[in-house]
Design a protein around this motif. Structure first.
Motif, PDB file in Angstrom:
ATOM      1  N   LEU A  10       0.756  -1.196   0.026  1.00  0.00           N
ATOM      2  CA  LEU A  10      -0.091  -0.160  -0.029  1.00  0.00           C
ATOM      3  C   LEU A  10       0.852   1.313  -0.051  1.00  0.00           C
ATOM      4  O   LEU A  10       0.474   2.232  -0.771  1.00  0.00           O
ATOM      5  CB  LEU A  10      -0.814  -0.095   1.144  1.00  0.00           C
ATOM      6  N   ASN A  13       6.616   0.083   1.240  1.00  0.00           N
ATOM      7  CA  ASN A  13       7.752  -0.612   1.694  1.00  0.00           C
ATOM      8  C   ASN A  13       7.978  -2.301   1.137  1.00  0.00           C
ATOM      9  O   ASN A  13       9.152  -2.504   0.839  1.00  0.00           O
ATOM     10  CB  ASN A  13       7.382  -0.832   3.209  1.00  0.00           C
ATOM     11  N   PHE A  46      -6.152   2.632   8.147  1.00  0.00           N
ATOM     12  CA  PHE A  46      -6.315   1.371   9.200  1.00  0.00           C
ATOM     13  C   PHE A  46      -7.728   0.760   9.362  1.00  0.00           C
ATOM     14  O   PHE A  46      -7.942  -0.343   9.549  1.00  0.00           O
ATOM     15  CB  PHE A  46      -5.846   2.056  10.595  1.00  0.00           C
ATOM     16  N   GLY A  49      -8.595  -1.119   5.840  1.00  0.00           N
ATOM     17  CA  GLY A  49      -7.744  -2.361   5.822  1.00  0.00           C
ATOM     18  C   GLY A  49      -8.021  -3.183   7.008  1.00  0.00           C
ATOM     19  O   GLY A  49      -8.220  -4.385   6.853  1.00  0.00           O
ATOM     20  N   GLY A  50      -8.257  -2.817   8.219  1.00  0.00           N
ATOM     21  CA  GLY A  50      -8.558  -3.441   9.347  1.00  0.00           C
ATOM     22  C   GLY A  50      -9.866  -4.367   9.232  1.00  0.00           C
ATOM     23  O   GLY A  50      -9.911  -5.641   9.519  1.00  0.00           O
ATOM     24  N   PRO A  79       2.469  -6.548   3.238  1.00  0.00           N
ATOM     25  CA  PRO A  79       2.675  -5.762   4.605  1.00  0.00           C
ATOM     26  C   PRO A  79       1.746  -6.414   5.825  1.00  0.00           C
ATOM     27  O   PRO A  79       0.764  -7.168   5.300  1.00  0.00           O
ATOM     28  CB  PRO A  79       2.075  -4.288   4.279  1.00  0.00           C
ATOM     29  N   GLY A 110       4.956  -2.689  11.087  1.00  0.00           N
ATOM     30  CA  GLY A 110       5.099  -1.350  11.554  1.00  0.00           C
ATOM     31  C   GLY A 110       5.887  -1.406  13.006  1.00  0.00           C
ATOM     32  O   GLY A 110       5.705  -0.120  13.732  1.00  0.00           O
TER      33      GLY A 110
HETATM   34  C1  LIG Z   1      -4.605  -1.571   7.698  1.00  0.00           C
HETATM   35  C2  LIG Z   1      -3.241  -1.472   8.206  1.00  0.00           C
HETATM   36  C3  LIG Z   1      -3.133  -2.584   9.364  1.00  0.00           C
HETATM   37  C4  LIG Z   1      -1.725  -2.581   9.798  1.00  0.00           C
HETATM   38  N1  LIG Z   1      -1.681  -3.474  10.814  1.00  0.00           N
HETATM   39  C5  LIG Z   1      -0.247  -3.776  11.347  1.00  0.00           C
HETATM   40  C6  LIG Z   1      -0.121  -4.858  12.294  1.00  0.00           C
HETATM   41  O1  LIG Z   1      -0.937  -5.463  12.731  1.00  0.00           O
HETATM   42  N2  LIG Z   1       1.024  -4.945  12.959  1.00  0.00           N
HETATM   43  C7  LIG Z   1       1.931  -4.017  12.414  1.00  0.00           C
HETATM   44  O2  LIG Z   1       3.299  -4.377  12.980  1.00  0.00           O
HETATM   45  N3  LIG Z   1       1.884  -3.320  11.478  1.00  0.00           N
HETATM   46  C8  LIG Z   1       0.834  -3.010  10.851  1.00  0.00           C
HETATM   47  N4  LIG Z   1       0.704  -1.871   9.859  1.00  0.00           N
HETATM   48  C9  LIG Z   1       1.687  -1.316   9.403  1.00  0.00           C
HETATM   49  C10 LIG Z   1       2.225  -1.941   8.009  1.00  0.00           C
HETATM   50  O3  LIG Z   1       2.554  -3.347   8.281  1.00  0.00           O
HETATM   51  C11 LIG Z   1       3.672  -1.185   7.891  1.00  0.00           C
HETATM   52  O4  LIG Z   1       3.882  -0.023   7.834  1.00  0.00           O
HETATM   53  C12 LIG Z   1       4.459  -1.815   6.499  1.00  0.00           C
HETATM   54  O5  LIG Z   1       5.688  -1.677   6.350  1.00  0.00           O
HETATM   55  C13 LIG Z   1       3.465  -1.247   5.397  1.00  0.00           C
HETATM   56  O6  LIG Z   1       3.974  -1.896   4.074  1.00  0.00           O
HETATM   57  P1  LIG Z   1       3.746  -1.387   2.791  1.00  0.00           P
HETATM   58  O7  LIG Z   1       4.514  -0.030   2.701  1.00  0.00           O
HETATM   59  O8  LIG Z   1       4.314  -2.088   1.705  1.00  0.00           O
HETATM   60  O9  LIG Z   1       1.952  -1.042   2.520  1.00  0.00           O
HETATM   61  C14 LIG Z   1      -0.633  -1.840   9.263  1.00  0.00           C
HETATM   62  C15 LIG Z   1      -0.956  -1.071   8.350  1.00  0.00           C
HETATM   63  C16 LIG Z   1      -2.125  -0.811   7.784  1.00  0.00           C
HETATM   64  C17 LIG Z   1      -2.393   0.150   6.690  1.00  0.00           C
END
Ligand SMILES: Cc1cc2nc3c(=O)[nH]c(=O)nc-3n(C[C@H](O)[C@H](O)[C@H](O)COP(=O)(O)O)c2cc1C
Length: 162
Positions: A10, A13, A46, A49-50, A79, A110
């Motif tokens: 998204l 990363n 969040f 996506g959640g 992610p 994250g």
């Molecule tokens: C909807 C949503 C839910 C997330 N849930 C978690 C989580 O449960 N644990 C976590 O460590 N990070 C969580 N994150 C953070 C992402 O996993 C993290 O920022 C990741 O590096 C994003 O990858 P991307 O840039 O490829 O989208 C969440 C992010 C989003 C948007």
């Protein structure tokens, strides 16, 4: 070894790591793209996506053209969303049955770690051989260079051992 990377990202990363890995593998790479755009900024992402994870949703994805028979190793990257893989993979696994492949998994998180992400991938990919899994914490924000180096090291070890 003929290789394919399948990833979703998204905020960039996972895309960053997928591209670093593919520089080493020099194989094919596919980005899963939902047809409906998810807000990538602010808190709304969040909620959106959640909710998708919570309700096990299968968002429609753009068509991909791929002949899985061509590949020996498939690398999946996602992610972490609510401790799981991103919901586009629900759609992917409903559409495609991957079997008898070597598999490597990575995720970007994250700060909460991989949660159930790898367990969930393995449930969907039962009939395959797992070669490794690894995780990166927001690599674009935190120590990009070192994350890139550890991604390279990880995939080269997998490649050279197999
Ligand atoms: C909807 C949503 C839910 C997330 N849930 C978690 C989580 O449960 N644990 C976590 O460590 N990070 C969580 N994150 C953070 C992402 O996993 C993290 O920022 C990741 O590096 C994003 O990858 P991307 O840039 O490829 O989208 C969440 C992010 C989003 C948007």
């Amino acid at each position: 070894m003929r290789t394919l990377i399948i990833f979703y990202s998204l905020e960039g990363n996972t895309r960053f790591i997928a591209n670093v890995i593919n520089e080493e593998l020099q194989g094919d790479i596919i980005e899963l793209k939902p047809k409906k755009k998810i807000p990538s900024k602010g808190f709304r992402k969040f909620l959106w996506g959640g909710k998708q994870v919570l309700f096990n949703e299968k968002p429609e994805i753009e068509d991909i053209k791929v002949d899985f028979a061509k590949y020996d190793l498939i690398v999946f990257g996602t992610p972490v969303w609510a401790s799981n893989f991103a919901p586009v993979f629900n759609t992917f696994f409903q559409k495609y049955n991957i079997r008898d492949k070597k598999i490597a998994l990575f995720c970007c998180h994250g700060g909460g770690g991989e949660g159930k992400t790898f367990i969930k991938f393995k449930e969907q990919l039962k009939e395959n051989i797992f070669l490794g899994e690894t995780l990166f914490q927001d690599p674009l924000k935190k120590d990009k260079e070192n994350n890139a180096l550890s991604a390279k090291k990880w995939i080269n070890e997998i490649k050279n051992d197999n």
